[in-house]
Scaffold this motif. Sequence first.
Motif, PDB file in Angstrom:
ATOM      1  N   ARG A 249     -14.605  -0.338 -28.781  1.00 31.64           N
ATOM      2  CA  ARG A 249     -15.719   0.595 -28.616  1.00 31.64           C
ATOM      3  C   ARG A 249     -15.252   2.001 -28.991  1.00 31.64           C
ATOM      4  N   PRO A 250     -15.859   2.629 -30.000  1.00 36.30           N
ATOM      5  CA  PRO A 250     -15.429   3.958 -30.423  1.00 36.30           C
ATOM      6  C   PRO A 250     -16.019   5.054 -29.529  1.00 36.30           C
ATOM      7  N   MET A 251     -15.476   6.247 -29.644  1.00 41.66           N
ATOM      8  CA  MET A 251     -16.082   7.404 -29.000  1.00 41.66           C
ATOM      9  C   MET A 251     -17.441   7.654 -29.645  1.00 41.66           C
TER      10      MET A 251
ATOM     11  N   ASN B 209      -7.903   3.868 -37.822  1.00 41.78           N
ATOM     12  CA  ASN B 209      -7.924   3.195 -39.125  1.00 41.78           C
ATOM     13  C   ASN B 209      -7.540   1.729 -38.979  1.00 41.78           C
ATOM     14  N   GLY B 210      -6.548   1.478 -38.157  1.00 46.82           N
ATOM     15  CA  GLY B 210      -6.133   0.108 -37.915  1.00 46.82           C
ATOM     16  C   GLY B 210      -7.225  -0.711 -37.261  1.00 46.82           C
ATOM     17  N   ALA B 211      -7.940  -0.104 -36.326  1.00 47.49           N
ATOM     18  CA  ALA B 211      -9.033  -0.797 -35.645  1.00 47.49           C
ATOM     19  C   ALA B 211     -10.153  -1.149 -36.627  1.00 47.49           C
ATOM     20  N   GLU B 212     -10.471  -0.218 -37.519  1.00 49.68           N
ATOM     21  CA  GLU B 212     -11.516  -0.479 -38.510  1.00 49.68           C
ATOM     22  C   GLU B 212     -11.122  -1.634 -39.434  1.00 49.68           C
TER      23      GLU B 212
ATOM     24  N   LEU C 250     -10.859   9.205 -37.966  1.00 50.87           N
ATOM     25  CA  LEU C 250     -10.202   8.034 -38.528  1.00 50.87           C
ATOM     26  C   LEU C 250      -8.838   8.455 -39.079  1.00 50.87           C
ATOM     27  N   ASP C 251      -7.771   7.943 -38.489  1.00 54.72           N
ATOM     28  CA  ASP C 251      -6.421   8.268 -38.938  1.00 54.72           C
ATOM     29  C   ASP C 251      -5.474   7.138 -38.566  1.00 54.72           C
ATOM     30  N   ASP C 252      -4.202   7.347 -38.803  1.00 57.74           N
ATOM     31  CA  ASP C 252      -3.200   6.299 -38.568  1.00 57.74           C
ATOM     32  C   ASP C 252      -2.344   6.561 -37.341  1.00 57.74           C
ATOM     33  N   PHE C 253      -2.806   7.453 -36.449  1.00 57.43           N
ATOM     34  CA  PHE C 253      -2.050   7.760 -35.234  1.00 57.43           C
ATOM     35  C   PHE C 253      -2.586   6.967 -34.046  1.00 57.43           C
ATOM     36  N   PRO C 254      -1.828   6.024 -33.510  1.00 54.11           N
ATOM     37  CA  PRO C 254      -2.267   5.391 -32.257  1.00 54.11           C
ATOM     38  C   PRO C 254      -2.107   6.371 -31.102  1.00 54.11           C
ATOM     39  N   HIS C 255      -3.078   6.368 -30.190  1.00 60.02           N
ATOM     40  CA  HIS C 255      -3.084   7.299 -29.054  1.00 60.02           C
ATOM     41  C   HIS C 255      -2.780   6.535 -27.772  1.00 60.02           C
ATOM     42  N   THR C 256      -1.690   6.901 -27.121  1.00 63.58           N
ATOM     43  CA  THR C 256      -1.347   6.254 -25.864  1.00 63.58           C
ATOM     44  C   THR C 256      -2.196   6.832 -24.730  1.00 63.58           C
ATOM     45  N   GLY C 257      -1.832   6.548 -23.488  1.00 64.05           N
ATOM     46  CA  GLY C 257      -2.572   7.025 -22.326  1.00 64.05           C
ATOM     47  C   GLY C 257      -2.312   6.100 -21.162  1.00 64.05           C
ATOM     48  N   SER C 258      -2.688   6.566 -19.993  1.00 64.56           N
ATOM     49  CA  SER C 258      -2.417   5.801 -18.779  1.00 64.56           C
ATOM     50  C   SER C 258      -3.316   4.582 -18.670  1.00 64.56           C
TER      51      SER C 258
END
Length: 465
Positions: free
Chosen positions: A155-157, A227-230, A199-207
Amino acid sequence: MKNNILILILFSVFVINAQTADEKQLKSIYNASLVKGQGYDWLNYLSNQIGGRLSGSIQAQKAVEYTKKELDSLGLDRVWLQPVMVPKWVRGTPEFAYFETSPGETTNIPICALGGSVATPQKGVKANIIEVKGIEDLKALGRKNIEGKIVFYNRPMEPTLISTFHSYSGCVDQRYSGAEEAGKYGAVGVIVRSVNLRLDDFPHTGSMSYGETPVANRVPAAAISTNGAELLSTTLKLNPDIKFYFKQNCKQYKDVESFNVIGEIKGTTYPNEIMIVGGHLDSWDLGDGSHDDGAGVVQSMEVLRLLKETGYKPKRTIRVVLFMNEENGLRGGNKYAEVAKSKKENHVFALESDAGGFTPRGFSFDCSDANFKQVESWKKLFEPYLIHMFVRGGSGADVGPLKNENIVLAGLRPDSQRYFDHHHAENDTFEHVNKRELQLGAATMASLVYLFDTYGVKLPPKIKG
């Protein structure tokens, strides 16, 4: 009649003079910040000499030592460290992932482990993958469609929401609780679309959290770049039988001791009324935490420096609190509130900066109607600096535990359109912070602190017994 007119004239003169004094003080604060600001240099050191400051890490301890030293150099009335036990989670060697469309035909995908996740087995996890738009889809699919598979939350923002923080709130549950919920249906792993509008190639971490799930039943969870998700979603539509492989080596250790860093200027008239301003000293480990929340840390330090630089002597005690462990536990904010309560300290105001170092737009307030009305009366003072947004709403995670009916909680609200491009990702780095925007934010915070110190907090009327 003449007496009434005279009173009105005298009152008008008083109001004009007071307004002029406020205008002069705000001008002095903004000038000092823009010409002699130190926050950018502090942030440069935090970011480029220390780097990412994950709770429990050596870098977090170095940040504690550095900020305490800098606060000591400002000549405050008191600077101290407040011990707090924090979680220690380590990412380990870099993560690796690919999807396989047929035996031997693979495509690598950028991923990163979510904070708090367990590791995969030593050889990784490889399984069919099922795409869902959110946690609510799991129940409809049921165990028969999920067991033994990797769940892909995609689910995208929501792009139509102007407030990106509202958009973030609309999908962050899949990152935080996705692994806990998918595990109940027999999933062997979880991949979550990064919480990012771009849309980019940076995965975003988080708790993330496993809730009450026993350790033996916890499944590994990772974020995938947008980008990977797409690409993964498109490929699944063409070939639902593809397999996904990922490997990560993260580990949770026992809690370790860390510290909140605190400095204060003692009030001259009401020293027992405490006002605080702060940000969180810890960050994620992929970038250097410049926007989240190195910017808030140095802006908060600047508030006290700017008040001293302009010769202002506060009536109330003003503290800067650099909280530890906001990102994966909120231990610092809870510890500060716990100690304040045990000492029966009277906190009347708390301001947090934890939304990036971008151009300031205003503040959000969690306060009474009377206090918000007072805030609105100051709006014209901020308009020359293009600060127009004064809204009711949240304040900040670290100051939230102080909430009671008497305190005013506030949050600095910078322009949010670029924030989630960097949030919890490898590109949250110093080069993406604009010096002038950072310093404007510090001056804006110092100005609000000055006004609340000058005019005080409106207390609710006492109920007669």
